[in-house]
Design a protein around this motif. Sequence first.
Motif, PDB file in Angstrom:
ATOM      1  N   ASP A 120      47.875 -32.409  -3.866  1.00 59.22           N
ATOM      2  CA  ASP A 120      47.197 -32.103  -2.596  1.00 59.22           C
ATOM      3  C   ASP A 120      46.471 -33.322  -2.028  1.00 59.22           C
ATOM      4  OD1 ASP A 120      48.049 -29.441  -2.654  1.00 59.22           O
ATOM      5  OD2 ASP A 120      46.355 -28.867  -3.916  1.00 59.22           O
ATOM      6  N   PHE A 121      47.063 -34.489  -2.192  1.00 60.11           N
ATOM      7  CA  PHE A 121      46.545 -35.751  -1.659  1.00 60.11           C
ATOM      8  C   PHE A 121      45.160 -36.089  -2.208  1.00 60.11           C
ATOM      9  CE2 PHE A 121      50.049 -35.187   1.197  1.00 60.11           C
ATOM     10  CZ  PHE A 121      50.442 -36.480   1.492  1.00 60.11           C
ATOM     11  N   LYS A 122      44.885 -35.658  -3.420  1.00 58.86           N
ATOM     12  CA  LYS A 122      43.695 -36.107  -4.132  1.00 58.86           C
ATOM     13  C   LYS A 122      44.074 -37.375  -4.880  1.00 58.86           C
ATOM     14  CE  LYS A 122      41.961 -31.391  -4.632  1.00 58.86           C
ATOM     15  NZ  LYS A 122      41.630 -30.291  -5.581  1.00 58.86           N
ATOM     16  N   VAL A 123      43.565 -38.497  -4.390  1.00 63.78           N
ATOM     17  CA  VAL A 123      44.052 -39.806  -4.828  1.00 63.78           C
ATOM     18  C   VAL A 123      43.853 -40.013  -6.319  1.00 63.78           C
ATOM     19  CG1 VAL A 123      43.817 -42.300  -4.511  1.00 63.78           C
ATOM     20  CG2 VAL A 123      43.670 -40.776  -2.540  1.00 63.78           C
ATOM     21  N   LYS A 124      42.662 -39.743  -6.823  1.00 62.14           N
ATOM     22  CA  LYS A 124      42.382 -39.989  -8.237  1.00 62.14           C
ATOM     23  C   LYS A 124      43.252 -39.106  -9.128  1.00 62.14           C
ATOM     24  CE  LYS A 124      37.635 -41.640  -7.700  1.00 62.14           C
ATOM     25  NZ  LYS A 124      36.206 -41.439  -8.072  1.00 62.14           N
ATOM     26  N   ASP A 125      43.465 -37.848  -8.726  1.00 60.93           N
ATOM     27  CA  ASP A 125      44.320 -36.953  -9.512  1.00 60.93           C
ATOM     28  C   ASP A 125      45.766 -37.445  -9.504  1.00 60.93           C
ATOM     29  OD1 ASP A 125      42.090 -35.468  -9.952  1.00 60.93           O
ATOM     30  OD2 ASP A 125      42.606 -33.851  -8.565  1.00 60.93           O
ATOM     31  N   ALA A 126      46.228 -37.902  -8.348  1.00 69.39           N
ATOM     32  CA  ALA A 126      47.599 -38.424  -8.261  1.00 69.39           C
ATOM     33  C   ALA A 126      47.762 -39.679  -9.109  1.00 69.39           C
ATOM     34  CB  ALA A 126      47.954 -38.711  -6.802  1.00 69.39           C
ATOM     35  N   PHE A 127      46.751 -40.548  -9.086  1.00 69.42           N
ATOM     36  CA  PHE A 127      46.809 -41.776  -9.885  1.00 69.42           C
ATOM     37  C   PHE A 127      46.847 -41.452 -11.377  1.00 69.42           C
ATOM     38  CE2 PHE A 127      44.393 -45.306 -11.969  1.00 69.42           C
ATOM     39  CZ  PHE A 127      45.393 -46.257 -11.869  1.00 69.42           C
ATOM     40  N   THR A 128      46.032 -40.508 -11.793  1.00 66.68           N
ATOM     41  CA  THR A 128      46.048 -40.094 -13.203  1.00 66.68           C
ATOM     42  C   THR A 128      47.401 -39.527 -13.585  1.00 66.68           C
ATOM     43  OG1 THR A 128      43.675 -39.605 -13.126  1.00 66.68           O
ATOM     44  CG2 THR A 128      44.949 -38.577 -14.890  1.00 66.68           C
ATOM     45  N   MET A 129      48.004 -38.743 -12.703  1.00 64.43           N
ATOM     46  CA  MET A 129      49.328 -38.169 -12.972  1.00 64.43           C
ATOM     47  C   MET A 129      50.378 -39.267 -13.117  1.00 64.43           C
ATOM     48  SD  MET A 129      51.407 -35.329 -10.722  1.00 64.43           S
ATOM     49  CE  MET A 129      52.841 -34.485 -11.417  1.00 64.43           C
ATOM     50  N   ILE A 130      50.306 -40.295 -12.277  1.00 63.32           N
ATOM     51  CA  ILE A 130      51.264 -41.400 -12.369  1.00 63.32           C
ATOM     52  C   ILE A 130      51.114 -42.120 -13.701  1.00 63.32           C
ATOM     53  CG2 ILE A 130      51.892 -43.637 -11.406  1.00 63.32           C
ATOM     54  CD1 ILE A 130      51.133 -42.576  -8.671  1.00 63.32           C
ATOM     55  N   ASN A 142      55.740 -34.264 -15.025  1.00 59.57           N
ATOM     56  CA  ASN A 142      56.366 -35.579 -14.854  1.00 59.57           C
ATOM     57  C   ASN A 142      57.452 -35.648 -13.787  1.00 59.57           C
ATOM     58  OD1 ASN A 142      55.052 -36.929 -17.332  1.00 59.57           O
ATOM     59  ND2 ASN A 142      56.002 -35.132 -18.221  1.00 59.57           N
ATOM     60  N   TYR A 143      57.765 -34.553 -13.124  1.00 61.24           N
ATOM     61  CA  TYR A 143      58.812 -34.568 -12.090  1.00 61.24           C
ATOM     62  C   TYR A 143      58.329 -33.820 -10.850  1.00 61.24           C
ATOM     63  CZ  TYR A 143      61.845 -36.313 -15.783  1.00 61.24           C
ATOM     64  OH  TYR A 143      62.390 -37.078 -16.788  1.00 61.24           O
ATOM     65  N   PRO A 144      57.372 -34.388 -10.120  1.00 66.32           N
ATOM     66  CA  PRO A 144      56.800 -33.674  -8.975  1.00 66.32           C
ATOM     67  C   PRO A 144      57.688 -33.725  -7.731  1.00 66.32           C
ATOM     68  CG  PRO A 144      55.789 -35.836  -9.161  1.00 66.32           C
ATOM     69  CD  PRO A 144      56.737 -35.702 -10.336  1.00 66.32           C
TER      70      PRO A 144
END
Length: 615
Positions: free
Chosen positions: A303-313, A436-438
Amino acid sequence: MAEGEEVHKQAQETLARVEEEVVVTDVPQAEKAATTTVEKVPPPVPETEEPTKPKPIKEEPEEGAADAEVSKSGDNINDEKSIPLSGSFKEESTRVSDLPETEKKALEELKQLVQEALNKHEFTTLPSPPPPPPPKEDQEKPEALEEKDKNPVEEKPSQVVADDETANPESETVAEPEKMAEPAKEGETVEVTETVVVTEVIEEKVAAEVVDDDGAKTVEAIKETIVSVSSLVPQEPTPTTSEATKEAEEKAAPSLEAEAVEKDAKVDTLASLLAEEVSIWGVPLLADERSDVILLKFLRARDFKVKDAFTMIKNTVRWRKEFGIDELVEQELGSDLEKVAFMHGFDKEGHPVCYNVYGEFQNKELYQKAFSDEEKRLRFLRWRIQFLERSIRKLDFKPGGISTLVQVNDLKNSPGPNKWELRQATKQALQLLQDNYPEFVAKQVFINVPWWYLAVNRMISPFLTQRTKSKFVFAGPSKSAETLLRYITAEQVPVKYGGLSKDGEFGTTDAATEVTVRPAAKHTVEFPVTESCLLTWEVRVVGWDVSYGAEFVPSAEESYTVIIQKARKVASSEEPVVCNSFKIGEPGKVVLTIDNASSKKKKLLYRLKTKAFSD
């Protein structure tokens, strides 16, 4: 893919709970009134109100009813009365220029975090373990120190002259090195006129005072006294800075700042040159515009939460390294499961289509090979991940390209929820796919859906997001082919699923025409021919149960009509696709006749090609 397997897994687990007559605890309160068994679950009926139900896909008026519900099958009393179809999911743009400003800003912030992580090699560096808890000895230390303070090394009290009431440290000086000034009261300082040696003596003598007077207060005084002495006794004489020197330093400050900035710039440049290279699905991060498409997938998944997306990457990159993805893609794991999942053709929007055939696991030998023990389940998981990786690497990650798949899930003869091994493998695969496959699924189409699956899906539907549900389409056995043809052209759909795609004269590049034949109506198709040629055609009526015939009608009045295929009724169990050819030596037309005497509309599919020949 993760979303389709999630629904299938949840459906199986929920039905398992229903079979055991356990009250469903994760449904809304109104549904907790009673327990049910699978034998008592009635076929689902259309729901009159469903707040989260999206609008059906718009079709022509004649096709409209099929979008809202699936009618009863004529030969299957258990076929569902209606299957709600999800609203059409519209994929978001992968072009940065099309994004709203907030999403552009989030993408830029994520790119900065990724660049910093690449410079610091954070993607491949394992996270440091948490610090160990402090040992128990540390907790006992204060008590030990307190006991030590209460019992200091014994000194001769005669060497110390102490009188707390009359002592005045400011007016007295140390006469001899052996004699000490009286101890300072709390908060006061001591003037020292002797050397550092005297300071050490002061410490020892005052410490002896602890035995006679209040220990806690005296220790405080000792600490303050020592600090004061240390600050008053210089170790080395420091020359005073002149005003001229200060002015020179102030003038040199700007140049020093410039040098520092230049040094930082060089460090940043060196860091970027030494930055690690990380690729996901064959796309190097931050190397080109394809990287933006990859990063957008992670942002949308969070949902475009930058820190969450970075952690997921970061977690995805580390998992791919631990799992050995790049090596796995090149391995050969056998062909035992090639019928379980396969890629075939494209949908009408250009997405590659993946077919998952759950009924293949009815084969007991195959089931045992895949799930009988933990080692085999791990091998199945590696095969599933390998299959997905190979499929993803064929996608186009350029902005505006096709970077998602369409999943077709065939539930015909699907093993029930009592298959524990299959549930375990599905659960494990689901977790990996989710993490791992969003955002790799454009649409999930479920065909040959049994009635019990629909009943369970209605129970879990309230717990799915609207975005997820908008990607789902369900079709019972009688409407599976028609549903697939709504999203995929006939030449791209395998014959077993109601299309024309098979090995033979025609290929997936030979376009087919689709026509709806109304109930109790006759439909004709004409192929005009103006020169000598060999005309070949394929024809199919989904579900057949109609009469089919073909003839050649010459243009010349004196010529006779030639019967190519005498009209006959084609049953649903007969050959699904009829292929005919006719050598034509004069102008005329080939006429195909479809006579639908049934009370149901039929889907007619046909295509043709001509080949020149000489007598």
